[in-house]
Design a protein around this motif. Structure first.
Motif, PDB file in Angstrom:
ATOM      1  N   SER A  48       0.843  -1.186   0.000  1.00 22.15           N
ATOM      2  CA  SER A  48       0.000   0.000   0.000  1.00 22.15           C
ATOM      3  C   SER A  48       0.882   1.240   0.000  1.00 22.15           C
ATOM      4  CB  SER A  48      -0.888   0.007   1.250  1.00 22.15           C
ATOM      5  OG  SER A  48      -1.630   1.193   1.327  1.00 22.15           O
ATOM      6  N   GLU A  50      -0.730   4.411  -0.316  1.00 26.96           N
ATOM      7  CA  GLU A  50      -1.669   5.315   0.331  1.00 26.96           C
ATOM      8  C   GLU A  50      -3.040   4.693   0.162  1.00 26.96           C
ATOM      9  OE1 GLU A  50      -3.437   9.598  -0.870  1.00 26.96           O
ATOM     10  OE2 GLU A  50      -1.338   9.536  -0.415  1.00 26.96           O
ATOM     11  N   ASP A  51      -4.036   5.160   0.905  1.00 29.60           N
ATOM     12  CA  ASP A  51      -5.372   4.587   0.777  1.00 29.60           C
ATOM     13  C   ASP A  51      -5.790   4.506  -0.690  1.00 29.60           C
ATOM     14  OD1 ASP A  51      -5.688   4.252   3.469  1.00 29.60           O
ATOM     15  OD2 ASP A  51      -6.785   6.116   3.773  1.00 29.60           O
ATOM     16  N   ALA A  69      -9.473  -2.018  -1.903  1.00 26.37           N
ATOM     17  CA  ALA A  69      -8.923  -2.946  -0.920  1.00 26.37           C
ATOM     18  C   ALA A  69      -9.851  -4.147  -0.795  1.00 26.37           C
ATOM     19  CB  ALA A  69      -8.779  -2.252   0.433  1.00 26.37           C
ATOM     20  N   ARG A  81      -6.334  -5.149   4.799  1.00 28.27           N
ATOM     21  CA  ARG A  81      -5.687  -3.951   4.253  1.00 28.27           C
ATOM     22  C   ARG A  81      -4.977  -4.180   2.922  1.00 28.27           C
ATOM     23  NH1 ARG A  81      -3.739  -4.405   9.429  1.00 28.27           N
ATOM     24  NH2 ARG A  81      -1.704  -4.867   8.569  1.00 28.27           N
TER      25      ARG A  81
END
Length: 117
Positions: A48, A50-51, A69, A81
Motif C-alpha cells: 500500500s 496510500e489509501d 482494498a 488492508r
C-alpha cells in the motif's frame, strides 16, 4: 495471535512513481515500502502506498495503480488492508515476526515492458 507471517519484501518507490502520485494529489507516506501479502506467496508482491493506491511488483515489472482494498473483515470488524483479489491470508490474520520465522513467533505502468497485466 496470528501464526502466519507477512512477506515484508522491501521496495523503494522510483522517482517516476513518486511523480505520478504527486500528479494525482496522493500524499504517500514515504518511498520505502514492504510487501503486505502472506509470506510464501507467488511472485507478485503488493504494498500500500496510500489509501487506494498500490505498488505491485514482480521480476521485471512494477505497476502503480488505484485499486479497491479487500472487502473481507474479521469477526471484530477489522478490515483486510491488502488489494482485492489478493492471494494468501487476510492482513488481520498475519503477524510480523522479527526473524521471519512463523514457527518462532493501473493507473500508471511505471515504465516496465508489458503494459497492463
Amino acid at each position: 495471535m496470528a501464526d502466519r507471517a507477512l512477506c515484508l519484501e522491501p521496495v523503494e518507490l522510483s522517482g517516476r512513481e513518486r511523480s505520478v502520485l504527486r500528479s494525482v494529489a496522493a500524499r504517500g507516506s514515504g518511498s520505502s515500502l514492504s510487501c503486505e501479502l502472506e509470506a510464501g506467496h507467488g511472485h507478485e508482491h503488493a504494498a500500500s502506498v496510500e489509501d487506494g493506491w498500490w505498488l505491485r511488483w514482480w521480476p521485471g515489472r512494477r505497476v502503480l495503480e488505484s485499486r479497491a482494498a479487500c472487502a473481507i473483515a474479521a469477526d471484530g470488524g477489522e478490515r483486510c488492508r491488502v488489494p482485492a483479489g489478493h492471494e494468501g491470508g487476510h492482513s488481520f490474520d498475519l503477524a510480523v515476526f522479527p526473524d521471519g520465522d512463523a514457527a518462532d513467533q493501473v493507473v500508471a505502468d511505471a515504465g516496465w515492458r508489458g503494459g497492463r497485466r
